[in-house]
Design a protein around this motif. Structure first.
Motif, PDB file in Angstrom:
ATOM      1  N   ASP A   1       0.830  -1.208   0.000  1.00 50.80           N
ATOM      2  CA  ASP A   1       0.000   0.000   0.000  1.00 50.80           C
ATOM      3  C   ASP A   1       0.865   1.259   0.000  1.00 50.80           C
ATOM      4  O   ASP A   1       0.568   2.231  -0.691  1.00 50.80           O
ATOM      5  CB  ASP A   1      -0.936   0.026   1.214  1.00 50.80           C
TER       6      ASP A   1
ATOM      7  N   LEU B   1       2.289   1.774  -3.397  1.00 56.78           N
ATOM      8  CA  LEU B   1       1.241   2.277  -4.288  1.00 56.78           C
ATOM      9  C   LEU B   1       0.994   3.764  -4.057  1.00 56.78           C
ATOM     10  O   LEU B   1       0.970   4.550  -5.005  1.00 56.78           O
ATOM     11  CB  LEU B   1      -0.053   1.483  -4.089  1.00 56.78           C
TER      12      LEU B   1
ATOM     13  N   LYS C   1       3.316   6.311  -5.560  1.00 56.84           N
ATOM     14  CA  LYS C   1       3.229   6.537  -7.007  1.00 56.84           C
ATOM     15  C   LYS C   1       2.388   7.761  -7.358  1.00 56.84           C
ATOM     16  O   LYS C   1       2.499   8.285  -8.456  1.00 56.84           O
ATOM     17  CB  LYS C   1       2.649   5.305  -7.702  1.00 56.84           C
TER      18      LYS C   1
ATOM     19  N   LEU D   1      -7.912  -0.280  -5.626  1.00 53.44           N
ATOM     20  CA  LEU D   1      -6.910  -1.331  -5.434  1.00 53.44           C
ATOM     21  C   LEU D   1      -7.057  -2.449  -6.454  1.00 53.44           C
ATOM     22  O   LEU D   1      -6.070  -3.062  -6.862  1.00 53.44           O
ATOM     23  CB  LEU D   1      -7.019  -1.910  -4.016  1.00 53.44           C
TER      24      LEU D   1
ATOM     25  N   ARG E   1      -7.398  -0.213 -11.708  1.00 56.40           N
ATOM     26  CA  ARG E   1      -6.700  -0.369 -10.433  1.00 56.40           C
ATOM     27  C   ARG E   1      -5.501   0.577 -10.349  1.00 56.40           C
ATOM     28  O   ARG E   1      -4.987   1.042 -11.357  1.00 56.40           O
ATOM     29  CB  ARG E   1      -6.279  -1.808 -10.215  1.00 56.40           C
ATOM     30  N   ASN E   2      -5.095   0.842  -9.127  1.00 56.46           N
ATOM     31  CA  ASN E   2      -3.954   1.715  -8.833  1.00 56.46           C
ATOM     32  C   ASN E   2      -4.198   3.159  -9.269  1.00 56.46           C
ATOM     33  O   ASN E   2      -3.306   3.824  -9.783  1.00 56.46           O
ATOM     34  CB  ASN E   2      -2.665   1.186  -9.467  1.00 56.46           C
TER      35      ASN E   2
END
Length: 149
Positions: A6, A9, A12, A56, A78-79
């Motif tokens: 997490d 992520l 980013k 997610l 996602r992301n």
């Protein structure tokens, strides 16, 4: 997903990338994981936005009420980070978000984020720079649109 995943992520995203792993860990501990079935509404346009969402897994469609085509204005995979400005100011949701497929999200509430800022006031400088950059992008986009008329 492990907490370290997490943190990687969140790093980013420009909104969070200047924060330390310790700060992000605290933010994640205060966040809530949610699951949405395909077709389930995550939030509705016009509602008070009191949180941001990190997608997610799955896919989320974004819709605007004034878009009569019934087609999404954007498709979020996602992301992705949705509505991050809700963490720093009171705004209404600019669109409706509906899970296109079974989706998992991390909901980060403004109150959690503001507590983090209170504990680590240096974060405000990063957030100020981020918001300032976004405002300049918006102004440039508006100028380009007005030139097309």
């Amino acid at each position: 997903m492990a907490i370290n995943d997490d943190i990687i992520l969140l790093k980013k995203f420009d909104f969070f990338n200047k924060m330390t792993p310790e700060q992000l860990r605290l933010l994640i501990f205060g966040a809530e994981r949610q699951e949405f079935a395909s077709g389930e509404m995550i939030f509705k346009e016009g509602e008070l936005a009191e949180s941001a969402y990190v997608v997610l897994s799955g896919t989320v469609n974004l819709y605007r009420q004034n878009n009569n085509s019934g087609q999404p204005i954007d498709i979020i995979n996602r992301n992705a980070l949705i509505n991050e400005l809700a963490l720093v100011t009171e705004i209404n949701r600019p669109f409706t978000a509906i899970a296109q497929s079974n989706s998992k999200v991390l909901e980060i509430e403004r109150t959690v984020f503001l507590r983090l800022i209170k504990e680590f006031p240096d974060i405000t400088r990063y957030i100020y720079d981020y918001v300032n950059e976004r405002i300049h992008e918006l102004a440039n986009n508006i100028n380009r649109m007005s030139e097309l008329k």
